[in-house]
Design a protein around this motif. Structure first.
Motif, PDB file in Angstrom:
ATOM      1  N   LYS A  90       0.828  -1.208   0.000  1.00 21.36           N
ATOM      2  CA  LYS A  90       0.000   0.000   0.000  1.00 21.36           C
ATOM      3  C   LYS A  90       0.866   1.262   0.000  1.00 21.36           C
ATOM      4  O   LYS A  90       0.603   2.210  -0.740  1.00 21.36           O
ATOM      5  N   THR A  91       1.900   1.256   0.820  1.00 21.04           N
ATOM      6  CA  THR A  91       2.805   2.408   0.889  1.00 21.04           C
ATOM      7  C   THR A  91       3.548   2.594  -0.427  1.00 21.04           C
ATOM      8  O   THR A  91       3.691   3.725  -0.922  1.00 21.04           O
ATOM      9  N   PHE A  92       4.014   1.478  -0.995  1.00 18.37           N
ATOM     10  CA  PHE A  92       4.732   1.544  -2.264  1.00 18.37           C
ATOM     11  C   PHE A  92       3.828   2.080  -3.374  1.00 18.37           C
ATOM     12  O   PHE A  92       4.230   2.949  -4.152  1.00 18.37           O
ATOM     13  N   ALA A  93       2.587   1.596  -3.438  1.00 16.21           N
ATOM     14  CA  ALA A  93       1.655   2.047  -4.471  1.00 16.21           C
ATOM     15  C   ALA A  93       1.390   3.537  -4.351  1.00 16.21           C
ATOM     16  O   ALA A  93       1.377   4.270  -5.350  1.00 16.21           O
ATOM     17  N   SER A  94       1.195   4.016  -3.118  1.00 14.96           N
ATOM     18  CA  SER A  94       0.923   5.442  -2.916  1.00 14.96           C
ATOM     19  C   SER A  94       2.139   6.308  -3.224  1.00 14.96           C
ATOM     20  O   SER A  94       2.005   7.487  -3.557  1.00 14.96           O
ATOM     21  N   GLY A 112      -6.727  11.086  -8.783  1.00 15.06           N
ATOM     22  CA  GLY A 112      -5.943  12.307  -8.662  1.00 15.06           C
ATOM     23  C   GLY A 112      -4.514  12.018  -8.268  1.00 15.06           C
ATOM     24  O   GLY A 112      -4.231  11.065  -7.526  1.00 15.06           O
ATOM     25  N   VAL A 113      -3.606  12.858  -8.754  1.00 11.99           N
ATOM     26  CA  VAL A 113      -2.169  12.626  -8.555  1.00 11.99           C
ATOM     27  C   VAL A 113      -1.791  12.638  -7.075  1.00 11.99           C
ATOM     28  O   VAL A 113      -0.931  11.864  -6.632  1.00 11.99           O
ATOM     29  N   GLN A 114      -2.403  13.505  -6.291  1.00  8.39           N
ATOM     30  CA  GLN A 114      -2.030  13.654  -4.890  1.00  8.39           C
ATOM     31  C   GLN A 114      -2.756  12.671  -3.970  1.00  8.39           C
ATOM     32  O   GLN A 114      -2.419  12.567  -2.788  1.00  8.39           O
ATOM     33  N   ALA A 115      -3.757  11.987  -4.488  1.00  8.75           N
ATOM     34  CA  ALA A 115      -4.539  11.077  -3.645  1.00  8.75           C
ATOM     35  C   ALA A 115      -3.768   9.802  -3.360  1.00  8.75           C
ATOM     36  O   ALA A 115      -2.970   9.347  -4.189  1.00  8.75           O
ATOM     37  N   PRO A 116      -3.975   9.195  -2.208  1.00 11.32           N
ATOM     38  CA  PRO A 116      -3.327   7.906  -1.916  1.00 11.32           C
ATOM     39  C   PRO A 116      -3.897   6.822  -2.814  1.00 11.32           C
ATOM     40  O   PRO A 116      -5.048   6.888  -3.242  1.00 11.32           O
ATOM     41  N   ALA A 117      -3.091   5.817  -3.103  1.00 10.40           N
ATOM     42  CA  ALA A 117      -3.544   4.719  -3.954  1.00 10.40           C
ATOM     43  C   ALA A 117      -4.543   3.856  -3.189  1.00 10.40           C
ATOM     44  O   ALA A 117      -4.403   3.634  -1.987  1.00 10.40           O
ATOM     45  N   PHE A 118      -5.564   3.392  -3.889  1.00 15.12           N
ATOM     46  CA  PHE A 118      -6.522   2.470  -3.283  1.00 15.12           C
ATOM     47  C   PHE A 118      -6.411   1.075  -3.887  1.00 15.12           C
ATOM     48  O   PHE A 118      -7.173   0.173  -3.554  1.00 15.12           O
ATOM     49  N   GLY A 119      -5.425   0.888  -4.767  1.00 17.11           N
ATOM     50  CA  GLY A 119      -5.206  -0.401  -5.398  1.00 17.11           C
ATOM     51  C   GLY A 119      -4.018  -0.323  -6.338  1.00 17.11           C
ATOM     52  O   GLY A 119      -3.379   0.729  -6.481  1.00 17.11           O
ATOM     53  N   MET A 120      -3.711  -1.435  -6.978  1.00 15.86           N
ATOM     54  CA  MET A 120      -2.605  -1.446  -7.929  1.00 15.86           C
ATOM     55  C   MET A 120      -2.851  -2.519  -8.986  1.00 15.86           C
ATOM     56  O   MET A 120      -3.370  -3.604  -8.692  1.00 15.86           O
ATOM     57  N   LEU A 121      -2.465  -2.186 -10.194  1.00 18.96           N
ATOM     58  CA  LEU A 121      -2.553  -3.085 -11.337  1.00 18.96           C
ATOM     59  C   LEU A 121      -1.143  -3.523 -11.704  1.00 18.96           C
ATOM     60  O   LEU A 121      -0.238  -2.680 -11.797  1.00 18.96           O
TER      61      LEU A 121
END
Length: 224
Positions: A139-143, A179-188
Motif C-alpha cells: 500500500k505504501t509503495f503504491a501510494s 488524482g495525482v495527490q490522492a493515496p492509492a486504493f489499489g494497484m494493477l
C-alpha cells in the motif's frame, strides 16, 4: 584554399550573392564536372543535382512511410483502448469488473500476465479475489508511485497476483488512485517473461491512461 589570391569561401560568397552569374554564363554549367557519390566517374553539375534531388526525395519518402507507420500504430492502439474501455462500461455487475478489466487488458494489448488488487472495498466485495489482503508495504509503495513503475521484477509482492509469477521477468506496476495527490486504493500489475517488455526508460503516459480508466471503473467497488 586560395586560388590566385582568392579563397574558396570568397568564390562561394560571390556565387551566392550573384544569382545571375550562371544565367549570363550558362555555358559554364555544361562544362562543370563533379565526382559521383556512387562511383569514381565524373558527372555534370546537372546530373549531380538530379542525384541530390533523388536522394532528398528518397529520404522524404522514408520519413513519410515512417509517419504513416506510426500513425497506423497509434490508431491501432487507440482502437484497443476503446474496446477495453467499452468492455468495462458494459460490465453491469460491479463484482465482475476486476476480472473483465484484467481479461480484456491481456486480450487487447497482448499482455502475458496481469493482476489487480483493491483495498478498502465495499463489504459486499471483501471475499472477492481482487480484494484479498495485501501488506502495508504494498500500500505504501503504491501510494509512493507518482508514475507507473516499469522494469525488472526484483521480487515484488504484487507479482504474486498474476497466474504464474515465477516466469515474470519484467513488470509494470500501475497505482490506482483518483488524482495525482490522492493515496492509492489499489494497484494493477502487468507481467512478462520478456525482460525487455517493460523497462525503466520506456514512456509511461499510456500506462497512466490505463491506470486512470481502471481507477474510474473500480471506483464502483471501492468503499467511500
Amino acid at each position: 584554399m586560395k586560388i590566385h589570391g582568392i579563397t574558396e569561401d570568397e568564390i562561394a560568397n560571390f556565387l551566392v550573392n550573384t544569382p545571375g552569374f550562371f544565367e549570363r554564363h550558362a555555358e559554364l554549367l555544361a562544362t562543370i564536372q563533379l565526382t559521383s557519390p556512387h562511383g569514381l566517374r565524373a558527372v555534370s553539375l546537372q546530373e549531380r543535382q538530379m542525384e541530390m534531388m533523388r536522394e532528398k526525395n528518397k529520404a522524404l519518402e522514408q520519413k513519410i512511410v515512417e509517419m504513416i507507420r506510426h500513425g497506423q500504430e497509434n490508431t491501432a492502439t487507440a482502437d484497443r483502448l476503446h474496446r477495453w474501455t467499452r468492455a468495462l462500461m458494459l460490465t453491469a455487475n460491479a463484482a465482475d469488473l476486476p476480472a473483465v478489466l484484467v481479461r480484456e487488458l491481456k486480450s487487447q494489448f497482448l499482455v502475458p500476465q496481469a493482476g489487480v488488487r483493491v483495498w478498502s472495498v465495499l463489504d459486499a466485495y471483501r471475499r472477492m479475489p481482487f480484494a484479498q489482503p495485501v501488506s502495508d508495504d504494498v500500500k505504501t509503495f503504491a501510494s509512493s508511485l507518482m508514475l507507473p513503475y516499469c522494469g525488472v521484477n526484483s521480487g515484488f509482492e504484487a507479482v504474486q497476483w498474476v497466474e504464474d509469477p515465477g516466469t515474470v521477468m519484467s513488470v509494470a506496476l500501475i497505482p490506482l488512485r483518483h488524482g495525482v495527490q490522492a493515496p492509492a486504493f489499489g494497484m494493477l500489475v502487468l507481467g512478462s517473461p520478456d525482460p525487455s517488455r517493460y523497462t525503466g526508460d520506456m514512456g509511461t503516459e499510456f500506462l497512466m491512461r490505463i491506470g486512470d480508466i481502471a481507477s474510474a471503473a473500480l471506483s464502483r467497488v471501492q468503499a467511500a
